[in-house]
Design an enzyme around this catalytic site. Structure first.
Site, PDB file in Angstrom:
ATOM      1  N   ILE A 282      -0.794  -1.711  -6.103  1.00 17.54           N
ATOM      2  CA  ILE A 282      -1.339  -2.058  -7.418  1.00 17.54           C
ATOM      3  C   ILE A 282      -1.072  -0.934  -8.417  1.00 17.54           C
ATOM      4  O   ILE A 282      -1.282  -1.091  -9.604  1.00 17.54           O
ATOM      5  CB  ILE A 282      -2.856  -2.378  -7.357  1.00 17.54           C
ATOM      6  CG1 ILE A 282      -3.616  -1.256  -6.650  1.00 17.54           C
ATOM      7  CG2 ILE A 282      -3.091  -3.713  -6.657  1.00 17.54           C
ATOM      8  CD1 ILE A 282      -5.129  -1.421  -6.746  1.00 17.54           C
TER       9      ILE A 282
ATOM     10  N   GLY B  50       0.849  -1.195   0.000  1.00 19.65           N
ATOM     11  CA  GLY B  50       0.000   0.000   0.000  1.00 19.65           C
ATOM     12  C   GLY B  50       0.877   1.234   0.000  1.00 19.65           C
ATOM     13  O   GLY B  50       0.539   2.268   0.575  1.00 19.65           O
TER      14      GLY B  50
ATOM     15  N   GLY C  65      -0.318   4.732  -0.992  1.00 22.59           N
ATOM     16  CA  GLY C  65      -1.412   5.295  -0.209  1.00 22.59           C
ATOM     17  C   GLY C  65      -0.972   6.399   0.740  1.00 22.59           C
ATOM     18  O   GLY C  65       0.216   6.765   0.790  1.00 22.59           O
ATOM     19  N   GLN C  66      -1.927   6.897   1.497  1.00 26.98           N
ATOM     20  CA  GLN C  66      -1.675   8.057   2.360  1.00 26.98           C
ATOM     21  C   GLN C  66      -0.622   7.753   3.420  1.00 26.98           C
ATOM     22  O   GLN C  66       0.349   8.478   3.569  1.00 26.98           O
ATOM     23  CB  GLN C  66      -2.999   8.480   3.031  1.00 26.98           C
ATOM     24  CG  GLN C  66      -2.894   9.787   3.780  1.00 26.98           C
ATOM     25  CD  GLN C  66      -4.006   9.982   4.805  1.00 26.98           C
ATOM     26  OE1 GLN C  66      -4.682   9.020   5.200  1.00 26.98           O
ATOM     27  NE2 GLN C  66      -4.193  11.202   5.248  1.00 26.98           N
ATOM     28  N   LEU C  67      -0.811   6.670   4.165  1.00 29.74           N
ATOM     29  CA  LEU C  67       0.148   6.321   5.218  1.00 29.74           C
ATOM     30  C   LEU C  67       1.391   5.651   4.629  1.00 29.74           C
ATOM     31  O   LEU C  67       2.510   5.886   5.085  1.00 29.74           O
ATOM     32  CB  LEU C  67      -0.538   5.386   6.237  1.00 29.74           C
ATOM     33  CG  LEU C  67       0.322   4.866   7.385  1.00 29.74           C
ATOM     34  CD1 LEU C  67       0.947   6.002   8.197  1.00 29.74           C
ATOM     35  CD2 LEU C  67      -0.514   3.968   8.309  1.00 29.74           C
TER      36      LEU C  67
ATOM     37  N   TYR D 214     -15.545  -1.820   6.918  1.00 27.12           N
ATOM     38  CA  TYR D 214     -14.151  -1.516   7.261  1.00 27.12           C
ATOM     39  C   TYR D 214     -13.901  -1.783   8.751  1.00 27.12           C
ATOM     40  O   TYR D 214     -12.925  -2.437   9.127  1.00 27.12           O
ATOM     41  CB  TYR D 214     -13.894  -0.042   6.929  1.00 27.12           C
ATOM     42  CG  TYR D 214     -12.590   0.532   7.402  1.00 27.12           C
ATOM     43  CD1 TYR D 214     -11.375   0.126   6.849  1.00 27.12           C
ATOM     44  CD2 TYR D 214     -12.565   1.522   8.384  1.00 27.12           C
ATOM     45  CE1 TYR D 214     -10.186   0.699   7.268  1.00 27.12           C
ATOM     46  CE2 TYR D 214     -11.384   2.085   8.803  1.00 27.12           C
ATOM     47  CZ  TYR D 214     -10.190   1.674   8.245  1.00 27.12           C
ATOM     48  OH  TYR D 214      -9.011   2.235   8.668  1.00 27.12           O
TER      49      TYR D 214
ATOM     50  N   LYS E 232     -11.459  -4.547  10.503  1.00 32.40           N
ATOM     51  CA  LYS E 232     -10.381  -4.194  11.437  1.00 32.40           C
ATOM     52  C   LYS E 232     -10.572  -4.926  12.771  1.00 32.40           C
ATOM     53  O   LYS E 232      -9.602  -5.388  13.382  1.00 32.40           O
ATOM     54  CB  LYS E 232     -10.331  -2.675  11.656  1.00 32.40           C
ATOM     55  CG  LYS E 232      -9.850  -1.882  10.444  1.00 32.40           C
ATOM     56  CD  LYS E 232      -8.407  -2.201  10.100  1.00 32.40           C
ATOM     57  CE  LYS E 232      -7.866  -1.366   8.949  1.00 32.40           C
ATOM     58  NZ  LYS E 232      -6.516  -1.788   8.520  1.00 32.40           N
TER      59      LYS E 232
END
Ligand code: SER
Length: 319
Positions: free
Chosen positions: A35, A10, A13-15, A142, A146
């Site tokens: 991806i 990832g 992504g943001q993090l 989501y 989690k």
């Protein structure tokens, strides 16, 4: 002794972008997986492999080829996007985690896994300020993924010896890459709408208070929990961590200290219901005691840093 190899799943992504930059700047070897290729300039020189976490054979091949020692599994469908396509979100979030945990259990070279949990594990009945062990009935796909994911992490630690560590992140606010499909995203996207001709349209109510965190503290939490002695970690699920809480009108008031003419209107949508199922803040005593969690950035510093990073010009005062 072979050097560590940190694999970020990832990474676009943001993090992922921020963690990759932090590890790279700290001199660590970093492998990027996603991806789609990351676009942040500092990451373009790092090795990148296109891998979908739902493909365990591809993940296994890449872990082996690069002798991966540390996995940061950050790829997930977030709360708002997940509600649009629940089956897809469940498949992505659960398969990805189980593939990573399974490979970490079977590959000797993988020493540690970091996997983020979220405030979304909480729901109605968790309390306004959620305790570490608060009742959890998540309101989103989501959040369910989690919540169950935390239990899988605990199971793989206890029964397969995987050193997987996790924290419950609140809304994360940073500048290097945009968030993708979360309920807390307004607090990032607003910084792109400070000077337009139209007011910014906020999709949450003015009074909707949520836990939030600057990206520097979020990255710090991941690196700090991974460097703690395993024996000091009493929690085998995910630790509550808390930094600040604010509602949209408080954030916008702070922004107006920099941009006095900033205008906003409110049009709450389906994300308001998600937000109102989450706590305002988290009790994080256990993280503070076990591995020294201590956030550094509050609301005024957060807004200053976002303004600085986006090079937003404060309108000059009249002569
Ligand atoms: N930022 C996330 C979301 O809004 C919460 O973990 O979905």
């Amino acid at each position: 002794m072979p050097q560590d190899m940190h694999c970020i799943i990832g990474a676009a992504g943001q993090l992922g972008t921020e963690l990759a930059v932090a590890l790279h700047h700290a001199g660590e070897r970093v492998l990027l997986l996603d991806i789609q290729a990351p676009t942040y300039p500092a990451l373009l020189e790092l090795p990148f492999e296109t891998v979908d976490v739902r493909d365990q054979a591809a993940l296994s091949a890449v872990f082996g080829a690069y002798n991966v020692t540390h996995v940061y599994h950050l790829a997930a469908a977030l709360s708002a996007r997940g509600e649009q396509d629940p089956q897809w979100a469940w498949d992505l979030n659960m398969k990805g985690l189980l593939h990573v945990l399974d490979l970490a259990a079977g590959m000797d070279g993988i020493a540690q896994v970091f996997w983020p949990s979220s405030i979304a594990v909480f729901g109605p009945g968790s309390g306004v300020v959620a305790a570490q062990s608060a009742y959890r009935l998540p309101s989103t796909v989501y959040g369910i993924s989690k919540n169950v994911g935390e239990q899988w992490c605990s199971w793989y630690h206890q029964h397969r010896g995987v050193d997987v560590r996790s924290v419950r992140y609140p809304g994360l606010i940073g500048t290097l890459a945009p968030p993708g499909g979360g309920t807390t995203d307004y607090a990032v996207e607003v910084f792109d709408h400070l000077h337009g001709p139209d007011p910014y349209t906020c999709f949450l109510k003015a009074e909707e208070r949520l836990p939030m965190m600057h990206m520097d503290d979020a990255v710090g939490a991941a690196l700090q929990i991974l460097s703690a002695p395993r024996a000091s970690l009493r929690c085998t699920e995910a630790y509550n961590i808390n930094a600040m809480s604010f509602n949209p009108q408080e954030l916008f008031a702070e922004i107006r200290r920099h941009v006095p003419g900033f205008k906003v209107e409110y049009a709450p949508d389906f994300r308001q219901n998600i937000a109102s199922s989450w706590p305002d803040a988290l009790h994080d005593d256990m993280a503070r005691e076990d591995w020294g969690w201590a956030p550094k950035i509050g609301l005024p510093a957060l807004v200053s840093s976002m303004m600085e990073a986006r090079k937003v010009q404060t309108p000059s005062s009249p002569h």
